[in-house]
Design an enzyme around this catalytic site. Sequence first.
Site, PDB file in Angstrom:
ATOM      1  N   TYR A 295     -60.416  62.049 -91.033  1.00 12.44           N
ATOM      2  CA  TYR A 295     -61.037  62.108 -92.359  1.00 12.44           C
ATOM      3  C   TYR A 295     -60.773  60.855 -93.177  1.00 12.44           C
ATOM      4  O   TYR A 295     -61.399  60.649 -94.220  1.00 12.44           O
ATOM      5  CB  TYR A 295     -60.560  63.363 -93.115  1.00 12.44           C
ATOM      6  CG  TYR A 295     -59.361  63.188 -94.023  1.00 12.44           C
ATOM      7  CD1 TYR A 295     -58.072  63.166 -93.519  1.00 12.44           C
ATOM      8  CD2 TYR A 295     -59.516  63.043 -95.399  1.00 12.44           C
ATOM      9  CE1 TYR A 295     -56.974  63.004 -94.348  1.00 12.44           C
ATOM     10  CE2 TYR A 295     -58.423  62.895 -96.244  1.00 12.44           C
ATOM     11  CZ  TYR A 295     -57.162  62.863 -95.716  1.00 12.44           C
ATOM     12  OH  TYR A 295     -56.074  62.695 -96.546  1.00 12.44           O
ATOM     13  N   ARG A 296     -59.896  59.993 -92.689  1.00 15.27           N
ATOM     14  CA  ARG A 296     -59.458  58.856 -93.493  1.00 15.27           C
ATOM     15  C   ARG A 296     -58.558  58.038 -92.582  1.00 15.27           C
ATOM     16  O   ARG A 296     -57.909  58.610 -91.697  1.00 15.27           O
ATOM     17  CB  ARG A 296     -58.631  59.432 -94.637  1.00 15.27           C
ATOM     18  CG  ARG A 296     -58.142  58.491 -95.687  1.00 15.27           C
ATOM     19  CD  ARG A 296     -57.328  59.312 -96.653  1.00 15.27           C
ATOM     20  NE  ARG A 296     -56.932  58.597 -97.822  1.00 15.27           N
ATOM     21  CZ  ARG A 296     -56.070  59.074 -98.717  1.00 15.27           C
ATOM     22  NH1 ARG A 296     -55.542  60.269 -98.560  1.00 15.27           N
ATOM     23  NH2 ARG A 296     -55.759  58.374 -99.773  1.00 15.27           N
TER      24      ARG A 296
ATOM     25  N   TYR B 160     -52.127  54.095 -95.365  1.00 15.15           N
ATOM     26  CA  TYR B 160     -53.509  53.772 -95.000  1.00 15.15           C
ATOM     27  C   TYR B 160     -53.829  52.307 -95.309  1.00 15.15           C
ATOM     28  O   TYR B 160     -54.978  51.899 -95.265  1.00 15.15           O
ATOM     29  CB  TYR B 160     -54.487  54.691 -95.735  1.00 15.15           C
ATOM     30  CG  TYR B 160     -54.362  56.157 -95.340  1.00 15.15           C
ATOM     31  CD1 TYR B 160     -54.692  56.570 -94.048  1.00 15.15           C
ATOM     32  CD2 TYR B 160     -53.919  57.119 -96.234  1.00 15.15           C
ATOM     33  CE1 TYR B 160     -54.584  57.901 -93.671  1.00 15.15           C
ATOM     34  CE2 TYR B 160     -53.806  58.457 -95.868  1.00 15.15           C
ATOM     35  CZ  TYR B 160     -54.147  58.842 -94.576  1.00 15.15           C
ATOM     36  OH  TYR B 160     -54.042  60.160 -94.212  1.00 15.15           O
TER      37      TYR B 160
END
Length: 520
Positions: free
Chosen positions: A465-466, A89
């Site tokens: 969600y992310r 991420y």
Amino acid sequence: MLPPNLTQADFDRAMDELRAVLGREWVIAEDGPRRASYRDPFAPRDVDKSEPTAAVAPANVSEIQQVLTIARQYRLPLWPISTGRNFGYGGPAPRHAGTVVLDLKRMNRIIEVNEKHAYAVVEPGVSYFDLYRYLQARKIKLWMDPAAPGWGGVMGNLVDRGAGYTPYGEHFMAQCGMQVVLADGTIVETAMGATPNAKARHLYKYGHGAWVDGIFTQSNFGIVTQIGIWLMPEPPGYRPYLVTFPHEDDIHQITEVLRPLKLGMLVPNAATTVGLIWEAAVKVSRAQYYDGKGPLPDSARKRLASDLNIGNWNFYAALYGPEAIMNNNWKVIEESFRQVNGAKFYFEADRGGDPAFAYRAQLMRGIPNMTEYSLLNWVGAGSHVDFSPISPVTGDGALKQFHIMRDLCHRHGFDYIGEFLVGWRDMHHILMLVFERNDEERKRAVRELFEALVNEAAQAGYGEYRTHLDYMDAIAETYHWNERALYRSFEMMKDALDPQGILAPGKSGIWAGRSHHKRS
Ligand code: ADP
């Protein structure tokens, strides 16, 4: 690259002032390996886009406040990280080149472990390994809930709303009590912590008045400096299990069978339904099965499944509790999954020497490890970015998402490497896009695929969600109901709490209204 609107001379002055507060060692502004360690190691593009200008590492809250005073004076953007292991991420890197990383890993105290009430209070730099060793060394019979890579941090994962695998797998749900430093330097204790001499700071989440802890997750409204996290009392028994299913489209029936088991808490933990290649890649590499381009052909997939004795889907969960309860629960679980043709059942003794079973069995009982990183060997020197939509726990929803994602992966020349992490009322569908680290062509292909995934998922009604730094704006745009009312409210909060926009510009697509980067 310098922060926007800062001259080299002002930047140098700001660094000198920071050195005076933190000491030379903890202001990392020179070119070299220390500064390079704050890059995104898995960037699917040129790292320069998020290359930090510098990193600063305060040792305590008072130093954070002093750093903030300097940052406000010079309008120096700061990107707080805890352990900075958010790989897939963006890792420790900021959203924008020209931002200074605020590295909190020196603040690594385990402030309290309360055995009676089963919670811990930690600072940002405490990794899962640190907390695990602490509990082990003192023979404390409490389990923590690690994310898959154990070098990540209890706080960093929680504030990014990550998940684990035990019954406490929804990390933010297990959070209780938070200390935050706002951009103006104010220290805030949330909920019960706001009462003097609080006796229930880590026992009751909400306190009185508006409950604000959530706004400090996946956002840029403050710097979190302490959190309370509930730990799970060690149960009298633990029995991890695996159920394999032969066909890709079994995901429909698996999910339908699972929903009542999960809602009824017969499956109490954050269980996973793991796709064939995710399960296999922990043990073998792609080159052992196929040396062509494009996705693995069916014939190779079949060999993989039979060689490794795994399914197209592999469901991992665990029984917890006294023997009698585990035995009874197992009867219901087995009977339920037997409805899926070809389901096979395994306990630990049946999978001796299987590293995939072993690391899952550890995670579901709170033992951190790094085994999942072997997945990156699937393509040799691999990196990954993760695409993570939320799916309802329904057969139709899971099958539809799986088809969209698998087909797009295949069309763009990638394998579908995915798993469904089953939460309370949802599944986090994690697609690991593994690519060759040094291959520019593959990186370009990943970027094209990722954009297609965001768009198709949004059209089908699914949100993520992310996400990785590069896609924060794109995904923020998909949360646009009622003319971006949600994001407009974030911007109002941002402008109130951090009017100069110095904290984490662009985090989760939130930009300060007056920021020069605004939704660039
Ligand atoms: P981990 O190493 O546990 O995976 P990181 O430290 O990389 O987690 O943090 C993940 C992300 O969460 C960071 O990039 C940052 O956006 C945010 N974050 C981490 N720690 C804090 C903190 N203490 N305060 C505010 N935001 C944070």
